[in-house]
Every structure is written in C-alpha cells, then in structure tokens.
Design an enzyme around this catalytic site. Sequence first.
Site, PDB file in Angstrom:
ATOM      1  N   ARG A   1       0.834  -1.221   0.000  1.00 43.68           N
ATOM      2  CA  ARG A   1       0.000   0.000   0.000  1.00 43.68           C
ATOM      3  C   ARG A   1       0.863   1.264   0.000  1.00 43.68           C
ATOM      4  NH1 ARG A   1      -2.752  -3.602  -1.015  1.00 43.68           N
ATOM      5  NH2 ARG A   1      -4.672  -4.296  -0.009  1.00 43.68           N
TER       6      ARG A   1
ATOM      7  N   SER B   1     -11.555   0.561   3.029  1.00 45.92           N
ATOM      8  CA  SER B   1     -10.751   0.269   4.226  1.00 45.92           C
ATOM      9  C   SER B   1     -10.234   1.580   4.797  1.00 45.92           C
ATOM     10  CB  SER B   1      -9.549  -0.599   3.867  1.00 45.92           C
ATOM     11  OG  SER B   1      -9.966  -1.748   3.203  1.00 45.92           O
TER      12      SER B   1
ATOM     13  N   GLU C   1      -5.385   4.448   6.031  1.00 40.02           N
ATOM     14  CA  GLU C   1      -5.120   4.313   4.592  1.00 40.02           C
ATOM     15  C   GLU C   1      -5.772   5.487   3.859  1.00 40.02           C
ATOM     16  OE1 GLU C   1      -5.617   0.270   2.957  1.00 40.02           O
ATOM     17  OE2 GLU C   1      -6.904   1.183   1.448  1.00 40.02           O
TER      18      GLU C   1
HETATM   19  P1  NAP Z   1     -10.274 -10.515   4.654  1.00 37.87           P
HETATM   20  O1  NAP Z   1     -10.482 -11.586   3.637  1.00 37.87           O
HETATM   21  O2  NAP Z   1     -11.263 -10.368   5.770  1.00 37.87           O
HETATM   22  O3  NAP Z   1      -8.821 -10.694   5.290  1.00 37.87           O
HETATM   23  C1  NAP Z   1      -8.364  -9.766   6.273  1.00 37.87           C
HETATM   24  C2  NAP Z   1      -6.946  -9.327   5.918  1.00 37.87           C
HETATM   25  O4  NAP Z   1      -6.091 -10.441   6.020  1.00 37.87           O
HETATM   26  C3  NAP Z   1      -6.896  -8.820   4.510  1.00 37.87           C
HETATM   27  O5  NAP Z   1      -6.881  -7.428   4.541  1.00 37.87           O
HETATM   28  C4  NAP Z   1      -5.655  -9.451   3.900  1.00 37.87           C
HETATM   29  O6  NAP Z   1      -4.586  -8.551   3.682  1.00 37.87           O
HETATM   30  C5  NAP Z   1      -5.167 -10.440   4.942  1.00 37.87           C
HETATM   31  N1  NAP Z   1      -5.124 -11.766   4.290  1.00 37.87           N
HETATM   32  C6  NAP Z   1      -6.127 -12.676   4.189  1.00 37.87           C
HETATM   33  N2  NAP Z   1      -5.675 -13.782   3.562  1.00 37.87           N
HETATM   34  C7  NAP Z   1      -4.382 -13.552   3.239  1.00 37.87           C
HETATM   35  C8  NAP Z   1      -3.378 -14.326   2.555  1.00 37.87           C
HETATM   36  N3  NAP Z   1      -3.625 -15.553   2.097  1.00 37.87           N
HETATM   37  N4  NAP Z   1      -2.154 -13.770   2.401  1.00 37.87           N
HETATM   38  C9  NAP Z   1      -1.881 -12.533   2.842  1.00 37.87           C
HETATM   39  N5  NAP Z   1      -2.781 -11.758   3.492  1.00 37.87           N
HETATM   40  C10 NAP Z   1      -4.020 -12.263   3.692  1.00 37.87           C
HETATM   41  O7  NAP Z   1     -10.095  -9.121   3.917  1.00 37.87           O
HETATM   42  P2  NAP Z   1     -11.185  -8.083   3.378  1.00 37.87           P
HETATM   43  O8  NAP Z   1     -11.155  -6.870   4.235  1.00 37.87           O
HETATM   44  O9  NAP Z   1     -12.498  -8.757   3.112  1.00 37.87           O
HETATM   45  O10 NAP Z   1     -10.530  -7.718   1.990  1.00 37.87           O
HETATM   46  C11 NAP Z   1     -10.437  -8.675   0.951  1.00 37.87           C
HETATM   47  C12 NAP Z   1      -9.365  -8.233  -0.031  1.00 37.87           C
HETATM   48  O11 NAP Z   1      -9.741  -7.007  -0.674  1.00 37.87           O
HETATM   49  C13 NAP Z   1      -8.042  -7.968   0.663  1.00 37.87           C
HETATM   50  O12 NAP Z   1      -6.999  -8.414  -0.152  1.00 37.87           O
HETATM   51  C14 NAP Z   1      -8.035  -6.462   0.785  1.00 37.87           C
HETATM   52  O13 NAP Z   1      -6.722  -5.920   0.829  1.00 37.87           O
HETATM   53  C15 NAP Z   1      -8.727  -6.063  -0.473  1.00 37.87           C
HETATM   54  N6  NAP Z   1      -9.157  -4.674  -0.394  1.00 37.87           N
HETATM   55  C16 NAP Z   1      -8.309  -3.737  -0.896  1.00 37.87           C
HETATM   56  C17 NAP Z   1      -8.604  -2.415  -0.821  1.00 37.87           C
HETATM   57  C18 NAP Z   1      -7.611  -1.402  -1.372  1.00 37.87           C
HETATM   58  O14 NAP Z   1      -6.739  -1.696  -2.160  1.00 37.87           O
HETATM   59  N7  NAP Z   1      -7.702  -0.195  -0.933  1.00 37.87           N
HETATM   60  C19 NAP Z   1      -9.804  -2.004  -0.241  1.00 37.87           C
HETATM   61  C20 NAP Z   1     -10.669  -2.966   0.285  1.00 37.87           C
HETATM   62  C21 NAP Z   1     -10.317  -4.318   0.213  1.00 37.87           C
HETATM   63  P3  NAP Z   1      -4.434  -7.659   2.374  1.00 37.87           P
HETATM   64  O15 NAP Z   1      -5.321  -6.498   2.601  1.00 37.87           O
HETATM   65  O16 NAP Z   1      -3.015  -7.278   2.389  1.00 37.87           O
HETATM   66  O17 NAP Z   1      -4.797  -8.465   1.181  1.00 37.87           O
END
Ligand code: NAP
Length: 350
Positions: free
Chosen positions: A163, A233, A329
């Site tokens: 990020r 987020s 963020e």
């Molecule tokens: P989630 O599935 O509830 O998981 C919680 C956090 O754990 C995530 O933010 C993710 O980090 C981390 N995670 C889960 N599995 C992982 C793996 N196999 N390896 C590494 N890290 C892992 O997450 P959520 O909030 O519903 O979001 C789902 C995805 O959408 C995530 O990848 C999240 O980053 C993404 N998202 C991105 C943005 C953005 O770019 N601004 C906004 C909203 C959601 P990471 O966030 O690093 O992936």
Amino acid sequence: MNVQVNVNLKPFHTFGIDIPCDFLVEAANVDDVIDAYQNPQWKQLPKLILGKGSNVLFTEPFHGVIITNQLLGKKVTESDKLFHLHIAGGEDWPSLVEWTLSQGIYGLENLALIPGCVGSAPIQNIGAYGVEFKDVCEYVEYLDLDTLTITRLNSDQCLFAYRDSVFKQSLLGKVVIVAVGLKLNKAWKANLSYGPLQAEKDILTTPQAIFDLVCDIRRSKLPDPSVTGNAGSFFKNPVITTENFNRLKTAYPELSGYPMTEGGVKIAAGWLIDRCGLKGHQIGGAQVHPQQALVIVNAGEATSKDILDLAWFIRQTVSHKYGVDLEHEVRFFDSEHETNLNNIFTENHV
Ligand code: NAP
C-alpha cells in the site's frame, strides 16, 4: 477547462460529506492541468488533484483549487506473450477491469470493484485477493508540477511496497499521474492464493468466474458508497515485528499473521477493531460498519469531525488493548495540506 467557484464537495468524494472548496476545475486533458497550475490568479493557492474521491477525507473546507482528473483513453498493443495497455489516469478502475475481460484480456480479475481512478491505483499500490497493482504495472507516467513535463517511471522506479509507492513518499504533492502502462500475460494463470478463492478453486477455472466471485464477496462485505458514504478500508493492515506478533499470538491464539517478503508480519486491522467490540460503534453520524470493522461509514449527516473522532477513538482503543498503532489508509486534507490523525489530535484538537 470547466471552473466552478464555492463548490460543495459532497458529490466529489465517496464519504458524501457536505464540505466546500473555493475552486473546482475539471481537467479533461494534460493542458487543463497545466493551465490550472499556471493560472496567475491561483499562484498562491493550495492545489489538490482528485480522482474519484474514494480514499479521501476533507477535514476542513478546502481553501484552494481542486482539480478533478478526467483524463480519458485506453490503448492496447501486443507483443509475443503480453498485452500492453496504456490507460489514461482519469479512467475508472472498476470499469477498466470489466472492459479488459470483455476484450479477452485477463489478469485484473482479482482487482475487481476497487473504487477509484486508474491514476490513483499506483499511489497506494492497490491490492486484493493476492494481486497488487505492482504485479501488472509496466510503467507510470506523471506530469512533474515543477517542470510541467511528462516523465515515465518503470515499475521498479515506482518503489512499490505494501500500500505504498514513491508517489506517497518523495514525489508526494509534486506530480500528477496522467497514465499507466499495464502488462498482462496472454497465457492466463489463476491467482487463487487467498482463502475465499482457494475455497472455491474447483469452480474458479475462468477469469470471469474469479471476477464474479470477487464482485459477489465485495458486494456482500463492503457498503456501496453510492448508498452509504464510506472510503473503503479506513486503516491499513499493520505490519509488526515477528517478536511483537509472537507476543500477541501467545495472548490471542486465534490471531492470524501473514509474513511479508520485506520483513515483519501483517495482521488484519479489521480483526483488531472487531475484537475491541467496535463493530457498529457510532459517534455522531460516523459509524464502524456493523459487518466490516475496517470500514467507517457516513451513517447519515456525518461531519468530518464525527469521522475523525471515531477514527481516533478506534486508534486509541486498539492501541490500549493490543499495543498496535493503526495508520489510516484514507488520506486526509485540511484547508490547505495533507494531514493525519496524529497531527490533528496531538497538535490542534481541543
Ligand atoms: P479478509 O479476507 O477479511 O482478510 C483480512 C486481511 O487479512 C486482509 O486485509 C488481507 O490482507 C489479509 N489476508 C487474508 N488472507 C491472506 C493471505 N492468504 N495472504 C496474505 N494476506 C491475507 O479481507 P477483506 O477486508 O475482506 O478484503 C479482501 C481483499 O480485498 C483484501 O486483499 C483487501 O486488501 C482487499 N481490499 C483492498 C482495498 C484497497 O486496495 N484499498 C480495499 C478494500 C479491500 P491484504 O489487505 O493485504 O490483502
């Protein structure tokens, strides 16, 4: 160039808060951006480039010029093994992902439905479900606001990290991203590394199937900003030292951690906030989303102060319970500059 005076920013940022700015310029091309920066009447005024406003909080009325990035255009060329896309910075990211699929160009499907402009994607190296912008980036082109010339950085020069990128560091406030170059393999390979995709791996045999599932998950978990104001987020997932992670894991065995290639362990900010019992917690019109603890929503007539007070309360609560300081963020702008929670609460707040 379309210029408006004394504009309510409500439709220009996804929190949907009533807050004014002095001037708003819609820039349809690079010359419009240059004109806005060279206009002698605005020489002394602060300026801010805005994409879709999906990752910003205006903490005060903005006393300057907001320039909205409306630069449009998509071009595709091919080499032996790759599609090369040149995409203007004002294009809408979720629409781009959908368009590539309709063109038989794959590799962006895990990044479906992330709100924002193409030109904003490199700034925080957007990522979701195991794919980050840096994985598909060939180059980023920016307008240098000192020299008013265009420079192209290759992916390595963008210093992408979790990020983060050079655009949030040494180039912060000095450039406008006018286009990005993406490279996508013609030989498609699914990225199913994340749990929710892994669980459905037998049916995720096409890019369209991954796109559909990612859209379904996101629609079910994240509030639609056109219905309920929010900026996705709110906090970054903290990356803590391995020692710190081991200490927390001993106290909270159910805590998940993801080791980072650059060192440290990433933990989920949403989990920390949830375990503090803060889902649904409300201050004024600002609320921790009842289903997704990482998102702060405008539950109705929220003011910027409501959002700030809630964000600070979350940060303090998580810090007291887990000893982890959350960083936001979402980017904050006061009447003139970029700012942050610490500045606001430790320097100005009464
Ligand atoms: P989630 O599935 O509830 O998981 C919680 C956090 O754990 C995530 O933010 C993710 O980090 C981390 N995670 C889960 N599995 C992982 C793996 N196999 N390896 C590494 N890290 C892992 O997450 P959520 O909030 O519903 O979001 C789902 C995805 O959408 C995530 O990848 C999240 O980053 C993404 N998202 C991105 C943005 C953005 O770019 N601004 C906004 C909203 C959601 P990471 O966030 O690093 O992936």
